[in-house]
Design a protein around this motif. Structure first.
Motif, PDB file in Angstrom:
ATOM      1  N   GLY A   1       9.962  51.256 139.449  1.00 18.51           N
ATOM      2  CA  GLY A   1       9.257  51.772 138.280  1.00 18.51           C
ATOM      3  C   GLY A   1       9.916  53.073 137.864  1.00 18.51           C
ATOM      4  O   GLY A   1      10.080  53.985 138.678  1.00 18.51           O
ATOM      5  N   THR A   2      10.331  53.165 136.611  1.00 18.95           N
ATOM      6  CA  THR A   2      11.068  54.357 136.171  1.00 18.95           C
ATOM      7  C   THR A   2      10.395  55.018 134.978  1.00 18.95           C
ATOM      8  O   THR A   2      11.051  55.635 134.141  1.00 18.95           O
ATOM      9  CB  THR A   2      12.525  54.000 135.817  1.00 18.95           C
ATOM     10  OG1 THR A   2      12.525  53.021 134.777  1.00 18.95           O
ATOM     11  CG2 THR A   2      13.259  53.461 137.029  1.00 18.95           C
TER      12      THR A   2
ATOM     13  N   VAL B   1       7.479  58.698 137.599  1.00 20.23           N
ATOM     14  CA  VAL B   1       8.660  58.763 138.470  1.00 20.23           C
ATOM     15  C   VAL B   1       9.642  59.809 137.942  1.00 20.23           C
ATOM     16  O   VAL B   1      10.136  60.659 138.688  1.00 20.23           O
ATOM     17  CB  VAL B   1       9.322  57.378 138.588  1.00 20.23           C
ATOM     18  CG1 VAL B   1      10.654  57.485 139.325  1.00 20.23           C
ATOM     19  CG2 VAL B   1       8.389  56.419 139.323  1.00 20.23           C
ATOM     20  N   GLY B   2       9.921  59.759 136.640  1.00 17.12           N
ATOM     21  CA  GLY B   2      10.848  60.733 136.072  1.00 17.12           C
ATOM     22  C   GLY B   2      10.306  62.144 136.086  1.00 17.12           C
ATOM     23  O   GLY B   2      11.063  63.102 136.292  1.00 17.12           O
ATOM     24  N   GLY B   3       8.983  62.282 135.899  1.00 14.77           N
ATOM     25  CA  GLY B   3       8.403  63.618 135.788  1.00 14.77           C
ATOM     26  C   GLY B   3       7.960  64.238 137.086  1.00 14.77           C
ATOM     27  O   GLY B   3       7.861  65.479 137.175  1.00 14.77           O
ATOM     28  N   SER B   4       7.685  63.419 138.118  1.00 13.81           N
ATOM     29  CA  SER B   4       7.182  63.965 139.379  1.00 13.81           C
ATOM     30  C   SER B   4       8.027  63.573 140.591  1.00 13.81           C
ATOM     31  O   SER B   4       8.365  64.417 141.415  1.00 13.81           O
ATOM     32  CB  SER B   4       5.730  63.509 139.601  1.00 13.81           C
ATOM     33  OG  SER B   4       4.873  64.025 138.605  1.00 13.81           O
ATOM     34  N   HIS B   5       8.359  62.293 140.718  1.00 16.90           N
ATOM     35  CA  HIS B   5       9.137  61.866 141.881  1.00 16.90           C
ATOM     36  C   HIS B   5      10.579  62.365 141.830  1.00 16.90           C
ATOM     37  O   HIS B   5      11.132  62.793 142.851  1.00 16.90           O
ATOM     38  CB  HIS B   5       9.112  60.344 141.995  1.00 16.90           C
ATOM     39  CG  HIS B   5       7.802  59.786 142.445  1.00 16.90           C
ATOM     40  ND1 HIS B   5       7.401  59.788 143.757  1.00 16.90           N
ATOM     41  CD2 HIS B   5       6.784  59.222 141.741  1.00 16.90           C
ATOM     42  CE1 HIS B   5       6.201  59.230 143.858  1.00 16.90           C
ATOM     43  NE2 HIS B   5       5.807  58.890 142.642  1.00 16.90           N
ATOM     44  N   LEU B   6      11.194  62.297 140.654  1.00 17.42           N
ATOM     45  CA  LEU B   6      12.579  62.743 140.557  1.00 17.42           C
ATOM     46  C   LEU B   6      12.728  64.232 140.881  1.00 17.42           C
ATOM     47  O   LEU B   6      13.620  64.611 141.662  1.00 17.42           O
ATOM     48  CB  LEU B   6      13.150  62.406 139.181  1.00 17.42           C
ATOM     49  CG  LEU B   6      14.644  62.682 138.979  1.00 17.42           C
ATOM     50  CD1 LEU B   6      15.487  61.951 140.011  1.00 17.42           C
ATOM     51  CD2 LEU B   6      15.064  62.269 137.560  1.00 17.42           C
TER      52      LEU B   6
ATOM     53  N   ALA C   1      19.044  53.960 144.436  1.00 16.39           N
ATOM     54  CA  ALA C   1      18.757  52.794 143.601  1.00 16.39           C
ATOM     55  C   ALA C   1      17.468  52.999 142.819  1.00 16.39           C
ATOM     56  O   ALA C   1      16.579  53.749 143.226  1.00 16.39           O
ATOM     57  CB  ALA C   1      18.644  51.531 144.455  1.00 16.39           C
ATOM     58  N   ALA C   2      17.384  52.304 141.680  1.00 15.79           N
ATOM     59  CA  ALA C   2      16.190  52.308 140.851  1.00 15.79           C
ATOM     60  C   ALA C   2      15.932  50.885 140.363  1.00 15.79           C
ATOM     61  O   ALA C   2      16.876  50.133 140.102  1.00 15.79           O
ATOM     62  CB  ALA C   2      16.352  53.249 139.669  1.00 15.79           C
ATOM     63  N   VAL C   3      14.643  50.555 140.231  1.00 16.87           N
ATOM     64  CA  VAL C   3      14.244  49.217 139.809  1.00 16.87           C
ATOM     65  C   VAL C   3      13.290  49.334 138.635  1.00 16.87           C
ATOM     66  O   VAL C   3      12.340  50.130 138.667  1.00 16.87           O
ATOM     67  CB  VAL C   3      13.545  48.453 140.953  1.00 16.87           C
ATOM     68  CG1 VAL C   3      13.143  47.050 140.490  1.00 16.87           C
ATOM     69  CG2 VAL C   3      14.425  48.385 142.187  1.00 16.87           C
ATOM     70  N   ASP C   4      13.524  48.523 137.597  1.00 16.62           N
ATOM     71  CA  ASP C   4      12.583  48.419 136.489  1.00 16.62           C
ATOM     72  C   ASP C   4      12.850  47.115 135.760  1.00 16.62           C
ATOM     73  O   ASP C   4      14.017  46.732 135.584  1.00 16.62           O
ATOM     74  CB  ASP C   4      12.712  49.603 135.525  1.00 16.62           C
ATOM     75  CG  ASP C   4      11.446  49.834 134.717  1.00 16.62           C
ATOM     76  OD1 ASP C   4      11.034  48.907 133.988  1.00 16.62           O
ATOM     77  OD2 ASP C   4      10.856  50.914 134.817  1.00 16.62           O
ATOM     78  N   VAL C   5      11.784  46.444 135.341  1.00 20.35           N
ATOM     79  CA  VAL C   5      11.969  45.191 134.605  1.00 20.35           C
ATOM     80  C   VAL C   5      12.461  45.443 133.184  1.00 20.35           C
ATOM     81  O   VAL C   5      12.981  44.530 132.539  1.00 20.35           O
ATOM     82  CB  VAL C   5      10.654  44.383 134.556  1.00 20.35           C
ATOM     83  CG1 VAL C   5      10.266  43.921 135.951  1.00 20.35           C
ATOM     84  CG2 VAL C   5       9.530  45.186 133.912  1.00 20.35           C
ATOM     85  N   ASP C   6      12.307  46.670 132.699  1.00 20.96           N
ATOM     86  CA  ASP C   6      12.761  47.045 131.358  1.00 20.96           C
ATOM     87  C   ASP C   6      14.157  47.663 131.478  1.00 20.96           C
ATOM     88  O   ASP C   6      14.312  48.783 131.965  1.00 20.96           O
ATOM     89  CB  ASP C   6      11.779  48.038 130.747  1.00 20.96           C
ATOM     90  CG  ASP C   6      12.096  48.395 129.307  1.00 20.96           C
ATOM     91  OD1 ASP C   6      13.281  48.667 129.016  1.00 20.96           O
ATOM     92  OD2 ASP C   6      11.163  48.434 128.481  1.00 20.96           O
TER      93      ASP C   6
ATOM     94  N   GLY D   1       6.153  53.627 141.588  1.00 24.99           N
ATOM     95  CA  GLY D   1       5.439  54.223 140.470  1.00 24.99           C
ATOM     96  C   GLY D   1       5.158  53.218 139.373  1.00 24.99           C
ATOM     97  O   GLY D   1       5.246  53.542 138.191  1.00 24.99           O
ATOM     98  N   THR D   2       4.805  52.003 139.759  1.00 25.19           N
ATOM     99  CA  THR D   2       4.493  50.924 138.822  1.00 25.19           C
ATOM    100  C   THR D   2       2.990  50.876 138.558  1.00 25.19           C
ATOM    101  O   THR D   2       2.215  51.569 139.225  1.00 25.19           O
ATOM    102  CB  THR D   2       4.955  49.587 139.410  1.00 25.19           C
ATOM    103  OG1 THR D   2       4.393  49.449 140.725  1.00 25.19           O
ATOM    104  CG2 THR D   2       6.470  49.526 139.504  1.00 25.19           C
TER     105      THR D   2
END
Length: 373
Positions: A16-17, A21-26, A40-45, A81-82
């Motif tokens: 989930g990106t 994820v971008g605002g807190s996990h990264l 690695a990063a995973v997202d269906v979009d 983060g999905t």
């Protein structure tokens, strides 16, 4: 030959990106760059995935399938983060691949799902933690130590308040407001941070009496809930979870025999957000010793990730996992059961065979999922 610094870093994948994820996990990963490497990063979009990889920088492999990522990368740690309905399946998949997990709240949608995750932990030897970052600020750590030591006297009365505001546009997102995809309303998706902190401060709860309502939003789940709580130590508390409140505030107050502790904030706290008021009989010198710690560590994903990495390094169960985190989810289930049945609910009561064990709505006729146009 000693290992290079990069060899000792934990290899991390994010699933989930989106914004969390971008605002807190990264930022948390960047703060611990000496201990972790985002691989690695995973997202269906695909577009969102590409944007995140550009934001993350470095050599981050991109995948549109979590299974493909786990097979190819074999990460040490997976950050999830999905949307909530995906958490259980993705957490179990990561555990089966031998990875530890740090997953956004709620970790799953029911106690039955939580116990499936616990079984996957047992089989794999890896651990899954839920993001309860409000526990990890220095102010919260300090308050818990003071209460646990008995320095503030016996906890007597407490208040936990999450009064936020969400409009119709917020609930226009298809997965929000539905039991199958969000797991509940503000009890599960908003107030859980504050009452998790309350439980963290006061210890095991014993009994819940609650109410819930849909007052504004056209949702399957509630938009407000309230509860009266008795703790094992005898303390009594109120808990309010709302998305109907124009003046937004997050608040925890604990009245002990020697002092009142008050935390007032919105989405995160620092030392200055904690206030200690001594009882009239407490000497000023004693109260002065309660001052907040010198280090000011804000409640954050960064602080929780650090605690998880410490546990990983020591081969120990991380905080915010196992029976500890299950108690918070059980509290949510108990609140719903009490609110929907009109009966008090005791800790340990919701077990296999109870309708509130596999689903927070308990298949109650007025609250079970319904078709909406």
């Amino acid at each position: 030959m000693s290992p290079s610094p990069s060899a000792s870093r934990r290899r991390v994948a994010v699933v989930g990106t989106g914004a969390i994820v971008g605002g807190s996990h990264l930022p948390a990963l960047r703060a611990h760059a000496d201990r972790v490497e985002l691989v690695a990063a995973v997202d269906v979009d695909q577009g969102r995935l590409d944007d995140f990889r550009e934001l993350a920088g470095g050599d981050v492999a991109g995948y549109t399938s979590m299974g493909a990522m786990l097979d190819a990368v074999r990460p040490d740690l997976v950050l999830i983060g999905t949307p909530p309905s995906l958490h259980k399946e993705q957490t179990v998949a990561a555990l089966k691949a031998g990875a530890w997990v740090l997953c956004e709240k709620p970790l799953c949608l029911s106690l039955a799902e939580y116990d499936d995750i616990a079984a996957a932990e047992e089989a794999s030897g890896a651990y899954a933690s839920v993001v309860f970052q409000h526990r990890y600020g220095s102010g919260a750590v300090h308050a818990r130590e003071l209460i646990a030591s008995g320095e503030l006297g016996a906890p007597l009365v407490a208040h936990c308040q999450t009064t936020w505001h969400r409009d119709a546009a917020y609930y226009a997102v298809p997965w929000r407001g539905r039991w199958a995809t969000e797991g509940g309303g503000p009890t599960m998706g908003h107030g859980i941070h504050q009452y998790d902190l309350l439980l963290h401060l006061l210890g095991p709860w014993a009994e819940v009496r609650a109410m819930a309502a849909r007052l504004v939003h056209d949702t399957e789940s509630e938009d407000v809930s309230t509860a009266l709580v008795r703790f094992e130590n005898g303390a009594l508390a109120t808990v309010v979870n709302s998305v109907l409140s124009p003046h937004e505030v997050s608040r925890v107050r604990v009245d002990c025999s020697e002092a009142t502790i008050e935390l007032t904030h919105l989405y995160g706290h620092r030392n200055d957000d904690w206030v200690y008021t001594p009882a009239p009989h407490v000497a000023a010198e004693r109260a002065a010793a309660w001052s907040t710690p010198a280090a000011d560590v804000p409640s954050s994903h960064t602080a929780q990730l650090g605690a998880l990495l410490d546990a990983y390094d020591n081969g120990a169960r991380p905080p915010g996992s196992g029976p500890d985190a299950r108690a918070t989810l059980e509290f949510a289930a108990a609140l719903y059961k009490s609110a929907f049945t009109g009966q008090p609910v005791h800790a340990g009561e919701i077990a296999p065979g109870d309708p509130f064990y596999p689903a927070m709505h308990g298949d109650h006729p007025h609250w079970a999922p319904k078709e909406r146009a």
